[in-house]
Enzyme design. Structure first.
Site, PDB file in Angstrom:
ATOM      1  N   GLU A 292     -36.872 -29.915 -12.003  1.00 34.71           N
ATOM      2  CA  GLU A 292     -37.358 -30.163 -10.568  1.00 34.71           C
ATOM      3  C   GLU A 292     -38.088 -31.600 -10.535  1.00 34.71           C
ATOM      4  O   GLU A 292     -38.206 -32.347  -9.777  1.00 34.71           O
ATOM      5  CB  GLU A 292     -38.384 -29.306  -9.972  1.00 34.71           C
TER       6      GLU A 292
ATOM      7  N   HIS B 169     -41.266 -15.342  -6.360  1.00 34.61           N
ATOM      8  CA  HIS B 169     -40.096 -15.911  -5.360  1.00 34.61           C
ATOM      9  C   HIS B 169     -40.536 -15.953  -3.928  1.00 34.61           C
ATOM     10  O   HIS B 169     -39.810 -15.841  -3.043  1.00 34.61           O
ATOM     11  CB  HIS B 169     -38.930 -15.403  -5.569  1.00 34.61           C
TER      12      HIS B 169
HETATM   13  C1  LIG Z   1     -37.956 -23.519 -12.020  1.00 32.92           C
HETATM   14  C2  LIG Z   1     -36.892 -22.825 -11.377  1.00 32.92           C
HETATM   15  N1  LIG Z   1     -35.855 -23.524 -10.676  1.00 32.92           N
HETATM   16  C3  LIG Z   1     -34.706 -22.911 -10.071  1.00 32.92           C
HETATM   17  C4  LIG Z   1     -34.827 -21.614 -10.171  1.00 32.92           C
HETATM   18  C5  LIG Z   1     -33.577 -20.920  -9.321  1.00 32.92           C
HETATM   19  N2  LIG Z   1     -32.680 -20.139 -10.578  1.00 32.92           N
HETATM   20  C6  LIG Z   1     -32.943 -18.761 -10.969  1.00 32.92           C
HETATM   21  S1  LIG Z   1     -32.057 -18.598 -12.302  1.00 32.92           S
HETATM   22  C7  LIG Z   1     -31.382 -20.142 -12.313  1.00 32.92           C
HETATM   23  C8  LIG Z   1     -30.383 -20.429 -13.432  1.00 32.92           C
HETATM   24  C9  LIG Z   1     -30.789 -20.475 -14.813  1.00 32.92           C
HETATM   25  O1  LIG Z   1     -29.816 -20.682 -15.826  1.00 32.92           O
HETATM   26  P1  LIG Z   1     -30.027 -20.254 -17.115  1.00 32.92           P
HETATM   27  O2  LIG Z   1     -31.409 -20.788 -17.735  1.00 32.92           O
HETATM   28  O3  LIG Z   1     -28.742 -20.711 -17.944  1.00 32.92           O
HETATM   29  O4  LIG Z   1     -30.199 -18.552 -17.213  1.00 32.92           O
HETATM   30  P2  LIG Z   1     -29.083 -17.606 -16.647  1.00 32.92           P
HETATM   31  O5  LIG Z   1     -29.377 -17.154 -15.345  1.00 32.92           O
HETATM   32  O6  LIG Z   1     -27.689 -18.055 -17.126  1.00 32.92           O
HETATM   33  O7  LIG Z   1     -29.281 -16.491 -17.753  1.00 32.92           O
HETATM   34  C10 LIG Z   1     -31.873 -20.893 -11.366  1.00 32.92           C
HETATM   35  C11 LIG Z   1     -31.401 -22.374 -11.050  1.00 32.92           C
HETATM   36  C12 LIG Z   1     -35.848 -20.842 -10.782  1.00 32.92           C
HETATM   37  N3  LIG Z   1     -35.939 -19.659 -10.820  1.00 32.92           N
HETATM   38  N4  LIG Z   1     -36.999 -21.312 -11.379  1.00 32.92           N
END
Ligand SMILES: Cc1ncc(C[n+]2csc(CCOP(=O)(O)OP(=O)(O)O)c2C)c(N)n1
Ligand SMILES: [Mg+2]
Lengths: 325, 317
Positions: free
Chosen positions: A59, A128
């Site tokens: 971000e 959230h």
């Molecule tokens: C700082 C932040 N940005 C965006 C999100 C929205 N979001 C939740 S999970 C996710 C993907 C995360 O991917 P990864 O770290 O690979 O973990 P996975 O879900 O694949 O286990 C996103 C973009 C968030 N929760 N927190």
């Protein structure tokens, strides 16, 4: 035409992209995923990956990059998935976007638009569910918008992009599926004034965003009870259009501020203070506020509902100021 | 063989628990976001099997597997999903925010990357108090793009903090494929550039995960500083229950499903391990899940009058 808040936002982006080729959209999952709330669904196909840019999870980096691009001739729309994650970019928003123009003695305006989702109500738990638009409304140098209707979802983006300074647009998550009629020629709207959404003479309910529908529902309940409430949609949280709500309060002599943000040190406190400063002697009752309970929003449905302003609590506060407690 | 059975039981508990959660989500008994771990069970089962009770765990919103493998009672996890007072976070956190002090489970964090700095601090306290503990910190490959990842790896390496960084590379961050998230392909190489030991592991092979976790925790406990494991895995299901999966094709999912860590372990321990024994294990697990659902259904909701409890501590300063 029949449309939804989500589609109206999408049309606004599409329209802006067509009007001005300096405009582009970037953020997490805005492209192939279609946007975490499906606002940008289909835009990648229409405009390609140069102008609908998926970013890494970063971000601070992509908001800062939006600032840089804006400084250098582009008109970026940056999407942050939700206000909760905007905190990772708060430094860029406050220390750069909101500050560069002043610090540079007027040399470097930042014509950037940042869109993000805000609010609670879907049992997503504290991290959230924040409503932090009031924090952003604290910051000089920013314009802060909260579209609560289809017209505003459709119409606020273009004037925001035309603003030479940074504009934040807060989309309440409960509104995306809002559906209704929108004029076929709906287009840009004024982004400087609040709007009276329901005229009334007994009490002024001042609100915005996701709480507007709740205030209108409360007004209906109050009407059944013989109380005629006026409902004001702030639309612009900074700079505040105080004239509109002060004019109303001078007529109704009573005010209830409804805000999903927390009460202490808040936007609702600011509005109450403006009324106290400018219209104290017009009041027949103390200003009341209906805000979220001062608690991180809990997951369990009954606790979340209890934590948020509801039509019943709004109506109760309004009848109290009208009839006395 | 006992070790294999324990790992199999753990993975099955997680798999069947989450399958039941998906059903309960469809019937709206579980609400909010629900991120399933199906396909990734070998990571939690393998890593947790090498931790001691006094070690600490930091998790993400995809935390059911971590919590269960860590020993957080299934009843308390299920009750949390139901939003009940008997839940491990009293119904205040839900699926994404499982906490359990008894098991030193410092929570599911729903801000991507948000747990990494906390893990560093937990480890710092262990060091300052002279306790030979490990902090296992789980996060996705998407989190490795956030600033926190880079700041914390540097800090942990600089101060030689006893953290086991477990990067669950399931190839996607929501709809963003690894290659669209990271310019350089090798996460372990990147981590080692910060000055800590890091290597990649087949995260679909629970024995490989366990072996790597054993080596890493041994080194960390011996004062070798932090380690990072890049655990290559895959989520078989959607990112969360809302995800229409427009970003990947079914053939790719099917390819990874062929590597199902549960099937692989079962195959490995055949023929000593019979169908009857597998059936017995399955019914043992389903009894546990049935019990968790039944007790969650009948448990009480916290009274609304308690809404603002725990905003600040209940002991006076
Ligand atoms: C700082 C932040 N940005 C965006 C999100 C929205 N979001 C939740 S999970 C996710 C993907 C995360 O991917 P990864 O770290 O690979 O973990 P996975 O879900 O694949 O286990 C996103 C973009 C968030 N929760 N927190
Ligand atoms: Mg991932």
């Amino acid at each position: 035409m029949k449309t939804t808040y989500r589609e109206a936002l999408r049309e606004a982006i599409r329209d802006a992209m067509n009007r001005d080729d300096r405009v582009f959209l970037m953020g997490e999952d805005v492209g192939s995923y279609g946007g975490c709330y499906a606002v940008s669904l289909g835009l990648l196909e229409d405009f390609g990956p140069e102008r609908i840019r998926d970013t890494p999870l970063s971000e601070s980096a992509f908001v800062g990059a939006g600032i840089g691009a804006a400084l250098n001739g582009m008109r970026p729309i940056v999407e942050i998935m939700t206000v909760n994650f905007s905190l990772l970019a708060l430094d860029q928003i406050l220390n750069n976007a909101a500050t560069l123009l002043h610090m540079s003695g007027g040399q470097f305006p930042v014509p950037l638009v940042i869109r993000m989702t805000t609010g609670a109500g879907r049992q997503l738990a504290a991290q959230h569910s924040h409503s932090l638009e009031g924090w952003y409304a604290h910051i000089p140098g920013l314009r802060v918008l909260a579209p609560a209707t289809l017209e505003d979802a459709r119409g606020m983006l273009w004037p925001a992009l035309c603003d030479p300074d940074p504009v934040l647009i807060f989309e309440h998550n409960a509104l995306y599926n809002l559906s209704g009629e929108l004029a076929d020629d709906a287009g840009p709207v004024d982004i400087t004034r609040a709007a009276v959404r329901r005229p009334g003479k007994d009490v002024t309910l001042i609100t915005y965003g996701g709480s507007l529908a709740k205030a209108l529902a409360a007004a209906d309940d109050l009407a059944a009870d013989g109380i005629d409430a006026e409902v004001i949609d702030l639309r612009t949280l900074r700079p505040l259009d105080a004239d509109t709500f002060l004019e109303s309060v001078r007529r109704t002599h009573r005010a209830v501020v409804v805000d999903e943000g927390w009460r202490s040190g808040s936007l609702s406190a600011e509005i109450a203070a403006r009324i106290a400063e400018e219209a104290l002697y017009d009041l027949d009752a103390p200003v009341r506020r209906v805000c979220s309970a001062e608690v991180p929003i809990p997951y369990a449905q009954h606790l979340e509902e209890a934590a948020l302003p509801q039509p019943a609590s709004i109506a109760a506060a309004a009848s109290e100021v009208v009839r006395g407690g | 063989m006992k070790e294999h059975l324990d790992l199999l039981r753990e993975m099955l508990r997680i798999r069947r628990f989450e399958e039941r959660c998906a059903e309960l989500y469809s019937s709206a008994q579980i609400r909010g976001f629900l991120h399933l771990y199906v396909g990734e069970e070998a990571v939690a089962a393998g890593v947790m099997s090498e931790l001691d009770p006094q070690d600490a765990v930091v998790s993400t919103y995809r935390d059911h597997g971590h919590a269960l493998a860590r020993g957080v009672p299934m009843d308390a996890v299920m009750a949390e999903m139901f939003g009940k007072e008997t839940g491990c976070s009293r119904g205040r956190g839900g699926s994404m925010h499982l906490f359990d002090a008894t098991h030193r489970f410092f929570g599911g964090n729903a801000i991507v990357g948000g747990g990494l700095p906390v893990a560093a601090g937990l480890a710092l306290a262990h060091v300052m108090r002279g306790e030979p503990r490990v902090v296992a910190c789980f996060f996705g490959e998407g989190a490795a793009a956030e600033g926190e990842f880079h700041e914390v790896l540097n800090l942990a390496a600089l101060w030689r903090l006893p953290v086991l960084f477990c990067c669950e590379n399931n190839q996607y961050a929501m709809g963003t494929a690894f290659a669209k998230e990271h310019a350089a392909g090798d996460l372990a190489l990147r981590a080692s550039s910060y000055g800590l030991a890091a290597w990649s592991v087949d995260g679909m092979d629970v024995l490989a995960v366990k072996e790597s976790a054993r080596r890493a925790t041994e080194s960390i406990r011996a004062g070798g500083g932090p380690c990072l494991l890049e655990l290559r895995t895959y989520r078989f299901r959607a990112h969360s229950m809302y995800d229409p999966e427009r970003y990947r094709d079914k053939a790719e999912v099917a390819q990874w499903r062929d590597l199902d860590p549960i099937d692989r372990l079962v195959e490995l321990i055949r023929p000593e391990f019979t169908d009857d024994e597998l059936g017995a294990l399955e019914s043992e697990v389903s009894v546990e899940i049935d019990h968790a659902v039944a007790t969650a259904e009948t448990a009480d909701f916290e009274p609304v009058t308690d809404l603002t409890r725990f905003v600040t501590s209940e002991v006076s300063p």
